[in-house]
Design a protein around this motif. Structure first.
Motif, PDB file in Angstrom:
ATOM      1  N   VAL A 133     -79.669  13.132 -28.080  1.00 26.11           N
ATOM      2  CA  VAL A 133     -79.484  13.818 -29.356  1.00 26.11           C
ATOM      3  C   VAL A 133     -78.614  12.943 -30.256  1.00 26.11           C
ATOM      4  N   GLN A 157     -76.818  12.876 -34.027  1.00 26.41           N
ATOM      5  CA  GLN A 157     -76.434  13.802 -35.095  1.00 26.41           C
ATOM      6  C   GLN A 157     -75.463  13.127 -36.055  1.00 26.41           C
ATOM      7  N   THR A 160     -79.941  16.151 -37.480  1.00 22.41           N
ATOM      8  CA  THR A 160     -80.003  15.933 -36.037  1.00 22.41           C
ATOM      9  C   THR A 160     -81.434  15.608 -35.644  1.00 22.41           C
TER      10      THR A 160
END
Length: 190
Positions: free
Chosen positions: A65, A67, A119
């Protein structure tokens, strides 16, 4: 032992340190997050049939992930540069470690981006069976940790292999600490 207490004590000390050193070396191979049924229920037989006849061994699925507090996916070039760099580093690990990895900039898949567009994810499939992926995921975790430390972005990772790997690391450290304390207490008692 009554005639030569110094030799006996030295032998015990050497034995305790040898046991602690060997447990530190051998402990990693003894830890696992695998489990199995003690019987052979229908679900286990079905799962085995899927592996044997359709898809092969289950592989670990991971998600990286990325972000940003201010930049947006698909708008800001810095976001694209970081995602593509992380993706390239992961793929560069080779087919023995990574089975596949994709990112938004390759696919344009809207499911890879959050609603606020700050994100995005990089789905990663580890190569080999789940146990192999658990051992190899450390290299992917190193890439993620480096990206998280060296950029203003937040870069994290989650998945079966990474959770299993980090659980094993914590368990190993706790067991080694327990062995050290227990070894010194045993030495004092002796």
């Amino acid at each position: 032992s009554a005639r030569r207490p110094g030799v006996v004590l030295a032998a015990w000390i050497a034995l305790v340190f040898a046991m602690m050193a060997s447990s530190g070396i051998l402990l990693e191979d003894a830890l696992t997050t695998d489990f199995s049924f003690t019987s052979n229920p229908e679900s286990k037989r079905g799962f085995q049939l899927l592996e044997d006849r359709l898809r092969g061994p289950r592989q670990a699925q991971e998600v990286v992930v990325v972000q940003s507090p201010t930049l947006e996916v698909g708008v800001d070039e810095e976001f694209k540069t970081l995602v593509e760099s992380i993706h390239a580093d992961i793929v560069a690990l080779g087919p023995d470690i990574i089975s596949s990895a994709v990112n938004y900039y390759e696919t344009g898949a809207p499911d890879f981006v959050s609603e606020d567009r700050r994100t995005t994810i990089i789905p990663v499939q580890m190569a080999g069976a789940l146990s192999v992926g658990t051992k190899n995921v450390e290299q992917v975790l190193d890439i993620v940790k480096e990206a998280n430390a060296s950029t203003p972005f937040t870069v994290v990772m989650a998945g079966e292999a990474s959770v299993a790997f980090e659980s094993n690391e914590v368990i190993e450290a706790d067991l080694l600490k327990g062995e050290m304390v227990g070894g010194f207490i045993a030495l004092l008692i002796l």
